[in-house]
Write a protein that holds these residues in place. Structure first.
Motif, PDB file in Angstrom:
ATOM      1  N   ALA A 168       0.825  -1.209   0.000  1.00 46.82           N
ATOM      2  CA  ALA A 168       0.000   0.000   0.000  1.00 46.82           C
ATOM      3  C   ALA A 168       0.867   1.271   0.000  1.00 46.82           C
ATOM      4  O   ALA A 168       0.544   2.263  -0.670  1.00 46.82           O
ATOM      5  CB  ALA A 168      -0.927  -0.014   1.210  1.00 46.82           C
ATOM      6  N   ASP A 169       1.988   1.232   0.745  1.00 41.38           N
ATOM      7  CA  ASP A 169       2.877   2.409   0.782  1.00 41.38           C
ATOM      8  C   ASP A 169       3.472   2.674  -0.598  1.00 41.38           C
ATOM      9  O   ASP A 169       3.507   3.803  -1.090  1.00 41.38           O
ATOM     10  CB  ASP A 169       4.032   2.187   1.766  1.00 41.38           C
ATOM     11  N   ASP A 170       3.961   1.578  -1.228  1.00 40.11           N
ATOM     12  CA  ASP A 170       4.536   1.722  -2.581  1.00 40.11           C
ATOM     13  C   ASP A 170       3.490   2.300  -3.518  1.00 40.11           C
ATOM     14  O   ASP A 170       3.783   3.135  -4.376  1.00 40.11           O
ATOM     15  CB  ASP A 170       4.922   0.348  -3.172  1.00 40.11           C
ATOM     16  N   ARG A 171       2.266   1.802  -3.355  1.00 43.94           N
ATOM     17  CA  ARG A 171       1.222   2.249  -4.283  1.00 43.94           C
ATOM     18  C   ARG A 171       0.947   3.744  -4.094  1.00 43.94           C
ATOM     19  O   ARG A 171       0.757   4.479  -5.062  1.00 43.94           O
ATOM     20  CB  ARG A 171      -0.060   1.429  -4.081  1.00 43.94           C
ATOM     21  N   ALA A 172       0.954   4.191  -2.833  1.00 36.93           N
ATOM     22  CA  ALA A 172       0.735   5.623  -2.575  1.00 36.93           C
ATOM     23  C   ALA A 172       1.858   6.447  -3.226  1.00 36.93           C
ATOM     24  O   ALA A 172       1.608   7.493  -3.837  1.00 36.93           O
ATOM     25  CB  ALA A 172       0.681   5.878  -1.074  1.00 36.93           C
ATOM     26  N   HIS A 173       3.112   5.970  -3.121  1.00 33.51           N
ATOM     27  CA  HIS A 173       4.238   6.696  -3.742  1.00 33.51           C
ATOM     28  C   HIS A 173       4.106   6.701  -5.257  1.00 33.51           C
ATOM     29  O   HIS A 173       4.386   7.697  -5.920  1.00 33.51           O
ATOM     30  CB  HIS A 173       5.572   6.064  -3.332  1.00 33.51           C
ATOM     31  N   LEU A 174       3.682   5.572  -5.779  1.00 37.02           N
ATOM     32  CA  LEU A 174       3.548   5.471  -7.236  1.00 37.02           C
ATOM     33  C   LEU A 174       2.433   6.394  -7.736  1.00 37.02           C
ATOM     34  O   LEU A 174       2.539   6.990  -8.807  1.00 37.02           O
ATOM     35  CB  LEU A 174       3.260   4.014  -7.608  1.00 37.02           C
ATOM     36  N   ARG A 175       1.369   6.516  -6.937  1.00 38.22           N
ATOM     37  CA  ARG A 175       0.281   7.451  -7.287  1.00 38.22           C
ATOM     38  C   ARG A 175       0.827   8.881  -7.371  1.00 38.22           C
ATOM     39  O   ARG A 175       0.487   9.641  -8.263  1.00 38.22           O
ATOM     40  CB  ARG A 175      -0.828   7.403  -6.220  1.00 38.22           C
ATOM     41  N   GLU A 176       1.693   9.226  -6.395  1.00 38.12           N
ATOM     42  CA  GLU A 176       2.283  10.584  -6.401  1.00 38.12           C
ATOM     43  C   GLU A 176       3.161  10.776  -7.632  1.00 38.12           C
ATOM     44  O   GLU A 176       3.119  11.816  -8.283  1.00 38.12           O
ATOM     45  CB  GLU A 176       3.118  10.803  -5.138  1.00 38.12           C
ATOM     46  N   LEU A 177       3.948   9.744  -7.952  1.00 35.11           N
ATOM     47  CA  LEU A 177       4.801   9.840  -9.147  1.00 35.11           C
ATOM     48  C   LEU A 177       3.929   9.988 -10.391  1.00 35.11           C
ATOM     49  O   LEU A 177       4.233  10.802 -11.273  1.00 35.11           O
ATOM     50  CB  LEU A 177       5.689   8.591  -9.262  1.00 35.11           C
ATOM     51  N   HIS A 178       2.830   9.258 -10.426  1.00 41.86           N
ATOM     52  CA  HIS A 178       1.943   9.338 -11.578  1.00 41.86           C
ATOM     53  C   HIS A 178       1.389  10.763 -11.718  1.00 41.86           C
ATOM     54  O   HIS A 178       1.341  11.326 -12.813  1.00 41.86           O
ATOM     55  CB  HIS A 178       0.805   8.321 -11.419  1.00 41.86           C
ATOM     56  N   THR A 179       0.983  11.358 -10.588  1.00 39.47           N
ATOM     57  CA  THR A 179       0.466  12.733 -10.611  1.00 39.47           C
ATOM     58  C   THR A 179       1.520  13.683 -11.187  1.00 39.47           C
ATOM     59  O   THR A 179       1.229  14.539 -12.023  1.00 39.47           O
ATOM     60  CB  THR A 179       0.085  13.179  -9.175  1.00 39.47           C
ATOM     61  N   LEU A 180       2.775  13.511 -10.730  1.00 40.06           N
ATOM     62  CA  LEU A 180       3.867  14.364 -11.222  1.00 40.06           C
ATOM     63  C   LEU A 180       4.081  14.135 -12.721  1.00 40.06           C
ATOM     64  O   LEU A 180       4.236  15.096 -13.490  1.00 40.06           O
ATOM     65  CB  LEU A 180       5.149  14.050 -10.442  1.00 40.06           C
ATOM     66  N   GLN A 181       4.072  12.883 -13.128  1.00 38.43           N
ATOM     67  CA  GLN A 181       4.272  12.574 -14.554  1.00 38.43           C
ATOM     68  C   GLN A 181       3.185  13.231 -15.399  1.00 38.43           C
ATOM     69  O   GLN A 181       3.463  13.842 -16.433  1.00 38.43           O
ATOM     70  CB  GLN A 181       4.264  11.054 -14.773  1.00 38.43           C
ATOM     71  N   VAL A 182       1.936  13.111 -14.942  1.00 40.67           N
ATOM     72  CA  VAL A 182       0.814  13.674 -15.712  1.00 40.67           C
ATOM     73  C   VAL A 182       0.946  15.200 -15.747  1.00 40.67           C
ATOM     74  O   VAL A 182       0.746  15.841 -16.779  1.00 40.67           O
ATOM     75  CB  VAL A 182      -0.531  13.209 -15.107  1.00 40.67           C
ATOM     76  N   ARG A 183       1.311  15.787 -14.584  1.00 44.41           N
ATOM     77  CA  ARG A 183       1.478  17.239 -14.539  1.00 44.41           C
ATOM     78  C   ARG A 183       2.557  17.700 -15.516  1.00 44.41           C
ATOM     79  O   ARG A 183       2.496  18.789 -16.073  1.00 44.41           O
ATOM     80  CB  ARG A 183       1.828  17.666 -13.111  1.00 44.41           C
ATOM     81  N   CYS A 184       3.545  16.868 -15.729  1.00 40.10           N
ATOM     82  CA  CYS A 184       4.631  17.214 -16.663  1.00 40.10           C
ATOM     83  C   CYS A 184       4.267  16.839 -18.101  1.00 40.10           C
ATOM     84  O   CYS A 184       5.122  16.924 -18.997  1.00 40.10           O
ATOM     85  CB  CYS A 184       5.926  16.513 -16.263  1.00 40.10           C
ATOM     86  N   GLY A 185       3.039  16.403 -18.319  1.00 38.37           N
ATOM     87  CA  GLY A 185       2.585  16.104 -19.681  1.00 38.37           C
ATOM     88  C   GLY A 185       3.115  14.787 -20.234  1.00 38.37           C
ATOM     89  O   GLY A 185       3.179  14.608 -21.451  1.00 38.37           O
ATOM     90  N   LEU A 186       3.504  13.861 -19.339  1.00 43.55           N
ATOM     91  CA  LEU A 186       4.122  12.615 -19.798  1.00 43.55           C
ATOM     92  C   LEU A 186       3.079  11.517 -19.980  1.00 43.55           C
ATOM     93  O   LEU A 186       2.042  11.520 -19.314  1.00 43.55           O
ATOM     94  CB  LEU A 186       5.185  12.162 -18.789  1.00 43.55           C
ATOM     95  N   ASP A 187       3.407  10.585 -20.846  1.00 44.17           N
ATOM     96  CA  ASP A 187       2.488   9.502 -21.150  1.00 44.17           C
ATOM     97  C   ASP A 187       2.739   8.351 -20.174  1.00 44.17           C
ATOM     98  O   ASP A 187       3.750   7.652 -20.273  1.00 44.17           O
ATOM     99  CB  ASP A 187       2.736   9.064 -22.605  1.00 44.17           C
ATOM    100  N   SER A 188       1.832   8.173 -19.219  1.00 42.67           N
ATOM    101  CA  SER A 188       1.985   7.143 -18.195  1.00 42.67           C
ATOM    102  C   SER A 188       0.580   6.713 -17.782  1.00 42.67           C
ATOM    103  O   SER A 188      -0.236   7.547 -17.409  1.00 42.67           O
ATOM    104  CB  SER A 188       2.746   7.744 -17.000  1.00 42.67           C
TER     105      SER A 188
END
Ligand code: GLY
Length: 410
Positions: A115-135
């Motif tokens: 669950a912790d990893d998933r929360a971190h990955l969610r944050e990374l995903h948010t950052l990736q999307v904010r940067c306009g990246l395809d993820s």
């Protein structure tokens, strides 16, 4: 090397006076030499074993998206610019060298195991999307549908089809061949000391006292870049070695018509440690990597191997059945802000191409282009300006320290 020369021949007089002398023959030095020679410059490289260095250990992930970190958005721009160049770069290099470099557009899956990893990955995903990246966010089940050998406990993941891979050993071999075919001269020895004349860099001295002079010197020595004697303190690159231990395993042949063991790079952060598995077309599976600040140590340790296998086993339990073929440790050239140092220094005639840290393989194409442009025109291309070595000069650092908080860059 000159076509008629052998490694033991003493340098011919003309070889001692190139337009550009590159100190360091790893992939960054070689791509600089090859691209500069392609612009018509006479180029020499000094290195006891050109084509060696960190590329012999690296996994070769071209991971602009999955290696994105908070605060490194400027580096992301350079990483993406280099990733975009890879297809054309591969075509040019393979044509110039007659060798394949194992560029593979098979994508990356970054997964979470709890669950912790998933929360971190969610944050990374948010950052990736904010940067306009395809993820693309996937459930655990969707991850396992893509890669059936993943552990049943995988809780979710990011599918990043744009993060590709290349084989760094082949890349280094091809760059070496391309340099030789383009007339780059190799001095297969260490550069002992930078020489200066009239207030500018003038070349290097070799251990046997031979002096090589050049109009421009590029320091591209990877983690060793800060150790060349004679470089004035104010322009010495603040590069340090960051150890990475890596294992190589052999993939089983896929069953006839069946799926491969892994079809793309799979990575995760397990107990805070990044771990990745990079399957190559050649049948090699690269498993990396530790991140250790231990100076010049390149010992493969029982603890490092244990941790890599333990973490990778949690991701893909079946890998413990695979033959283990190699264990190696290499040194990443770390810089204070994890970004490379590209461009001229305050010492006229001395340029840097170093400090690529975790992204040397990814940044190879853009580094070659940027350095060749600088060496042939004297102008630093726009893409490289944020990575000027001047950002670490004592004056700039002092100015940043004393700047009022409201003036600090964000
Ligand atoms: N780029 C992967 C690593 O440095 O381990």
């Amino acid at each position: 090397m000159h076509p008629s020369a052998t490694p033991s021949d003493p340098p011919r007089p003309a070889d001692r006076h190139p337009d550009v002398l590159v100190v360091g023959g790893g992939i960054i030095g070689l791509v600089t030499a090859w691209r500069a020679a392609g612009r018509g410059l006479r180029v020499a490289v000094a290195d006891p074993a050109p084509g060696g260095g960190a590329a012999q250990v690296a996994a070769g992930m071209l991971a602009a998206v999955t290696e994105l970190h908070y605060g490194e958005e400027t580096l992301l721009g350079l990483n993406l610019a280099s990733a975009q160049r890879y297809p054309e770069f591969t075509r040019e290099l393979e044509a110039a060298s007659g060798q394949r470099i194992g560029y593979r557009r098979s994508g990356t899956l970054q997964v979470a195991l709890d669950a912790d990893d998933r929360a971190h990955l969610r944050e990374l995903h948010t950052l990736q999307v904010r940067c306009g990246l395809d993820s693309q966010w996937l459930t655990g089940r969707e991850c396992r549908r893509l890669e059936p050998t993943l552990a049943p406990g995988v809780r979710g993941g990011l599918r990043v089809d744009g993060d590709h891979q290349v084989d760094p050993r082949r890349l280094a071999g091809a760059l070496l061949a391309a340099c030789e075919r383009t007339g780059v001269v190799f001095h297969r020895t260490r550069a002992e000391r930078l020489t200066t004349a009239g207030g500018r860099a003038s070349g290097v001295e070799l251990p046997d006292g031979t002096r090589l002079s050049a109009g421009q010197v590029v320091l591209a020595g990877g983690s060793l870049s800060g150790r060349l004697e004679g470089v004035p303190e104010a322009v010495r690159p603040p590069v340090r070695p960051v150890k990475g231990q890596v294992l190589r395993l052999r993939l089983p042949d896929p069953p006839p018509g069946g799926p491969p063991f892994l079809s793309r790079t799979v990575r995760a952060v397990v107990r805070g440690n990044p771990v990745y598995l990079v399957p190559r077309e050649s049948g090699e599976l690269v498993l990396g990597a530790t991140t250790e600040e231990l100076g010049w140590d390149t010992t493969v340790t029982a603890g490092g191997v244990y941790e890599l296998l333990r973490d990778a086993h949690e991701l893909v339990p079946g890998l413990t059945e695979l033959p283990l073929t190699e264990s190696l440790a290499g040194l990443r050239p770390g810089s204070p802000d994890n970004a490379p140092l590209l461009g001229p220094t305050a010492l006229p005639g001395l340029h840097l191409a170093t400090g690529h840290f975790r992204n040397g393989v990814l940044l190879t194409p853009v580094t070659g282009d940027v350095m060749a442009e600088l060496l042939s025109t004297g102008t630093v291309p726009e893409a490289a300006r944020p990575f000027s070595p001047a950002r670490f000069s004592p004056d700039v650092q002092e100015e940043q320290r004393t700047r009022a908080p409201e003036e600090q860059p964000v």
